[in-house]
Design a protein around this motif. Structure first.
Motif, short mmCIF file in Angstrom:
data_model
loop_
_atom_site.label_atom_id
_atom_site.label_comp_id
_atom_site.label_asym_id
_atom_site.label_seq_id
_atom_site.Cartn_x
_atom_site.Cartn_y
_atom_site.Cartn_z
N PRO A 115 0.86 -1.20 0.00
CA PRO A 115 0.00 0.00 0.00
C PRO A 115 0.89 1.25 0.00
CG PRO A 115 0.22 -0.82 2.20
CD PRO A 115 0.95 -1.79 1.32
N ASP A 116 0.30 2.40 -0.17
CA ASP A 116 1.07 3.64 -0.13
C ASP A 116 1.58 3.94 1.27
OD1 ASP A 116 0.46 3.93 -2.83
OD2 ASP A 116 -1.37 5.04 -2.40
N VAL A 117 0.74 3.65 2.26
CA VAL A 117 1.10 3.92 3.67
C VAL A 117 0.80 2.69 4.51
CG1 VAL A 117 0.57 5.33 5.72
CG2 VAL A 117 0.67 6.41 3.47
N ILE A 118 1.69 2.39 5.43
CA ILE A 118 1.45 1.34 6.42
C ILE A 118 1.48 1.98 7.80
CG2 ILE A 118 2.17 -0.88 7.35
CD1 ILE A 118 3.71 -1.39 4.78
N TRP A 119 0.49 1.68 8.59
CA TRP A 119 0.38 2.16 9.97
C TRP A 119 0.71 0.99 10.88
CZ3 TRP A 119 -3.88 1.59 13.70
CH2 TRP A 119 -3.89 2.56 14.71
N MET A 120 1.78 1.09 11.68
CA MET A 120 2.33 -0.10 12.31
C MET A 120 3.15 0.26 13.54
SD MET A 120 5.27 -0.52 9.36
CE MET A 120 5.97 -2.03 9.97
N ASP A 121 3.61 -0.75 14.25
CA ASP A 121 4.49 -0.53 15.39
C ASP A 121 5.87 -0.10 14.91
OD1 ASP A 121 2.61 -1.18 17.23
OD2 ASP A 121 3.29 -3.24 17.55
N ARG A 122 6.53 0.70 15.74
CA ARG A 122 7.94 0.99 15.50
C ARG A 122 8.75 -0.29 15.69
NH1 ARG A 122 6.53 4.70 19.35
NH2 ARG A 122 7.70 3.44 20.83
N GLY A 123 9.99 -0.27 15.20
CA GLY A 123 10.88 -1.37 15.54
C GLY A 123 11.24 -2.27 14.39
N ALA A 124 11.31 -3.57 14.70
CA ALA A 124 11.90 -4.55 13.79
C ALA A 124 11.21 -4.61 12.43
CB ALA A 124 11.88 -5.93 14.45
N ASP A 125 9.89 -4.53 12.40
CA ASP A 125 9.20 -4.63 11.11
C ASP A 125 9.48 -3.43 10.22
OD1 ASP A 125 8.11 -7.14 11.44
OD2 ASP A 125 6.27 -6.42 12.37
N VAL A 126 9.55 -2.24 10.83
CA VAL A 126 9.91 -1.06 10.05
C VAL A 126 11.31 -1.22 9.47
CG1 VAL A 126 10.42 1.42 10.16
CG2 VAL A 126 8.43 0.52 11.38
N GLU A 127 12.24 -1.65 10.30
CA GLU A 127 13.61 -1.81 9.84
C GLU A 127 13.73 -2.89 8.76
OE1 GLU A 127 16.56 0.04 10.55
OE2 GLU A 127 14.79 1.26 10.95
N LYS A 128 12.90 -3.89 8.85
CA LYS A 128 12.92 -4.94 7.83
C LYS A 128 12.51 -4.36 6.47
CE LYS A 128 10.92 -9.54 6.96
NZ LYS A 128 10.01 -10.57 7.50
N ASN A 361 2.49 4.32 17.80
CA ASN A 361 2.98 3.65 16.61
C ASN A 361 3.35 4.67 15.54
OD1 ASN A 361 0.43 4.46 15.97
ND2 ASN A 361 -0.40 2.43 15.63
N VAL A 362 3.54 4.23 14.30
CA VAL A 362 4.03 5.13 13.25
C VAL A 362 3.36 4.85 11.92
CG1 VAL A 362 6.30 5.46 14.31
CG2 VAL A 362 5.96 3.58 12.68
N SER A 363 3.42 5.86 11.04
CA SER A 363 3.05 5.67 9.63
C SER A 363 4.32 5.72 8.80
CB SER A 363 2.10 6.78 9.17
OG SER A 363 0.84 6.66 9.79
N VAL A 364 4.45 4.79 7.87
CA VAL A 364 5.57 4.81 6.93
C VAL A 364 4.99 4.89 5.52
CG1 VAL A 364 7.12 3.53 8.44
CG2 VAL A 364 5.69 2.27 6.81
N ASP A 474 7.28 7.73 32.16
CA ASP A 474 7.99 7.85 30.90
C ASP A 474 8.69 6.52 30.58
OD1 ASP A 474 9.62 8.44 28.73
OD2 ASP A 474 10.23 10.39 29.49
N ALA A 475 8.32 5.92 29.47
CA ALA A 475 8.88 4.62 29.09
C ALA A 475 9.66 4.69 27.78
CB ALA A 475 7.76 3.58 28.96
N THR A 476 10.12 5.89 27.42
CA THR A 476 10.83 6.06 26.16
C THR A 476 12.04 5.14 26.06
OG1 THR A 476 10.12 8.38 26.15
CG2 THR A 476 11.85 7.76 24.60
N GLU A 477 12.69 4.87 27.18
CA GLU A 477 13.90 4.04 27.16
C GLU A 477 13.62 2.60 26.75
OE1 GLU A 477 14.62 2.77 31.75
OE2 GLU A 477 14.47 4.91 31.35
N PHE A 478 12.33 2.21 26.73
CA PHE A 478 11.98 0.83 26.40
C PHE A 478 11.50 0.65 24.96
CE2 PHE A 478 11.96 0.45 30.99
CZ PHE A 478 12.49 -0.81 31.19
N ILE A 479 11.60 1.70 24.15
CA ILE A 479 11.12 1.54 22.78
C ILE A 479 12.08 0.67 21.96
CG2 ILE A 479 9.94 3.77 22.82
CD1 ILE A 479 12.20 4.85 21.04
N ASN A 480 11.51 0.00 20.96
CA ASN A 480 12.30 -0.76 19.97
C ASN A 480 13.19 -1.84 20.58
OD1 ASN A 480 11.15 0.99 18.15
ND2 ASN A 480 12.98 2.25 17.89
#
Length: 553
Positions: A115-128, A361-364, A474-480
């Motif tokens: 698709p043009d845009v994927i709305w998904m979790d940050r992390g491993a799948d984005v990097e893949k 989450n994020v949009s890519v 604040d849980a920013t340190e636990f992302i990804n």
């Protein structure tokens, strides 16, 4: 918060909110395939150096929400997205997961369609996807379109950078201040009928639930929201530890100094499961806690079916439930209490929820998109004041009319008086909020709410400002921290998740304290046997890297 990835390049696409399925979207889609690694069509790009103006010409793109639970509502079916569709000439078409996001994504990648845009979790799948050259970097757009840099902020932007130093992710519900709705919602009518007892410690809570069971046998004493990743039990966990960070629970780890260790052996987790199991054994917790859906939780709230609710976002149904119950009895409704804590702990160090500066989450944007810059321009508009005002509170003229110098809407009398209508308008777009601007929304609400007498303040705002926001960690340190699904650690993670799900369910249903502890011991042994320690070491390294990055090193 908890949640995933997949896509197809059809005339369809959109995604959702931080809640469950909220309406049926358009699952049909004409396969208009594009090659994931293909370059965006140069002919569709704005003139070099010039910013594209949203609304100057039509824009249509497809969007896929990569979650099993998510079905995108039809774009244009509610008054807010209809206004955007008609006036800003933007149409977003949905590609649905069909309840099996992982398979959907794999199928689309294998068939060469995204698709043009994927709305998904940050992390491993984005990097893949990035590593496979399937994503469009945003770096060239950041100075042309102002909202991303202004509202996301430099520190959060740096946390979003991929290993190649570029930005591919547009965050959702990012923030520079505490946000969140986790905690406890209490039915006012039952509470007052029982003499409005002290409700502060875990002992108080237990005694109160027993009193409810005795006086109101047809009412569920405690109904934790477990529909998404058992979050109601996480809230209980927070009662047993000062400065607990629930992001450790969602990562299936415990914090021990500078290392992440087995959650199954964590004394606080074990104590919280003993407490939860005791509530369940004594029928003080809903019998269908582990199986009820989000909609069933809401139904109980709207009808007064339970005395206490707890979860990651109980304000979502507490507010509507309060309004529904008050229709029949003005003295009925809901209120929130300061988070419950174990006797002897500092109540001001109890955190039943978390937030991260990067939000949820994020949009890519994929390289299948013909108009990647125009899509980014629209998302940038949507996260800015004008887009946010319209998507959250509806088109100008009804609940707001004009705005101040900061862009905050000037709310009308209808915003205060028409609670049901306003709530309906806001709820209709929950699953269309892909680039939520938490700080703008919260400041706008609170700026207005502070001018109102308490009786006219919205239910959510009252408890967010006084209880939930001050008690989120604040849980920013636990992302990804999650490994790639097809890596050695990712395969271990999948098995640990299965052990976790089974162990927590069995522990809740256990017939004795001894059985609870035995179940958790076995879970630890089974997890270690399939490589849990390797996963813990991996996550510890990622966690330490995050902390170094956050420290500016």
């Amino acid at each position: 918060m908890a949640l995933a990835l997949a896509a197809a390049t059809a005339l369809a696409g959109c995604s959702g909110g931080n809640n469950g399925n909220n309406g049926a979207g358009n699952s049909g889609a004409a396969e208009n395939a594009g090659t994931p690694s293909a370059s965006p069509a140069a002919s569709a790009a704005p003139e070099a150096g010039a910013a594209w103006t949203v609304g100057s010409e039509p824009l249509e793109y497809s969007m896929y929400g990569h979650y099993d639970w998510y079905t995108m509502p039809t774009w244009g079916a509610d008054e807010s997205s209809k206004w955007i569709k008609d006036n800003m000439k933007v149409n977003v078409t949905a590609i649905q997961s069909g309840g099996n996001a992982a398979q959907k994504l794999n199928t689309m990648i294998a068939s060469g369609t995204l698709p043009d845009v994927i709305w998904m979790d940050r992390g491993a799948d984005v990097e893949k996807l990035r590593a496979a050259d399937m994503l469009v970097p945003f770096d060239d757009y950041l100075d042309k379109y102002p909202n991303f840099k202004k509202w996301v902020g430099e520190e959060a932007i740096n946390m979003l950078r991929s290993s190649d130093g570029k930005i591919y992710q547009f965050p959702n519900w990012y923030t520079s201040q505490p946000i969140g709705n986790a905690g406890y919602v209490v039915n006012k009518k039952y509470y007052e009928a029982l003499g409005s007892p002290k409700l502060e410690t875990t002992d108080d809570f237990y005694n109160y639930l027993k009193a409810v069971k005795e006086k109101f046998p047809n009412v569920t004493p405690f109904n934790p929201d477990l529909a998404v990743d058992g979050q109601g039990l996480d809230v209980l966990y927070s009662a047993f530890k000062e400065d607990a960070n629930l992001a450790s629970i969602s990562n299936r780890v415990a914090i021990s100094g500078d290392k992440l260790t087995s959650i199954f052996k964590d004394d606080v987790f074990r104590e919280s499961m003993l407490y939860a199991s005791k509530l369940f054994r004594e029928k003080l917790m809903s019998a269908d806690s582990m199986t009820q859906t989000k909609d069933q939780v809401k139904e109980k709230a709207y009808t007064g079916g339970a005395a206490v609710f707890a979860g990651a976002s109980p304000t979502e149904y507490g507010s509507v439930g309060d309004a529904e119950l008050k229709k029949k009895d003005p003295n009925d409704g809901y209120f929130m209490v300061w988070p419950i804590h174990k006797e002897g702990l500092d109540k001001n160090k109890i955190f039943p929820g978390t937030f991260t500066r990067l939000g949820w989450n994020v949009s890519v944007i994929t390289k299948s998109a013909k108009d990647p810059e125009k899509i980014f321009a629209f998302l940038d508009w949507l996260t800015g004041p004008e887009g946010t005002r319209t998507l959250i509170w509806g088109p100008e003229g009804k609940y707001w009319d004009g705005h101040d110098e900061d862009g905050s809407p000037k709310f009308t009398e209808a915003y205060v008086k028409d609670v049901e209508g306003r709530t309906k308008t806001m709820d209709a777009t929950v699953n269309l909020q892909w680039v939520g601007n938490s700080v703008f929304i919260d400041k706008s609400k609170m700026k207005f709410e502070s001018t109102l007498p308490e009786a006219e303040q919205t239910w959510e705002s009252k408890y967010q400002s006084t209880i939930t926001w001050p008690t989120q960690k604040d849980a920013t340190e636990f992302i990804n921290l999650a490994p790639a699904a097809d890596s050695e650690e990712g395969i271990i993670q999948t098995s640990v998740e299965e052990i976790w799900d089974e162990a927590r369910a069995k522990a809740l249903y256990a017939k004795s304290d001894e059985e609870v502890l035995s179940i958790l011991d076995k879970a630890d042994k089974d997890a270690m046997a399939i490589g849990y320690q390797q996963l813990l070491d991996f996550k510890t390294q990622k966690w330490q890297e995050n902390k170094t990055k956050m420290a500016g090193n």
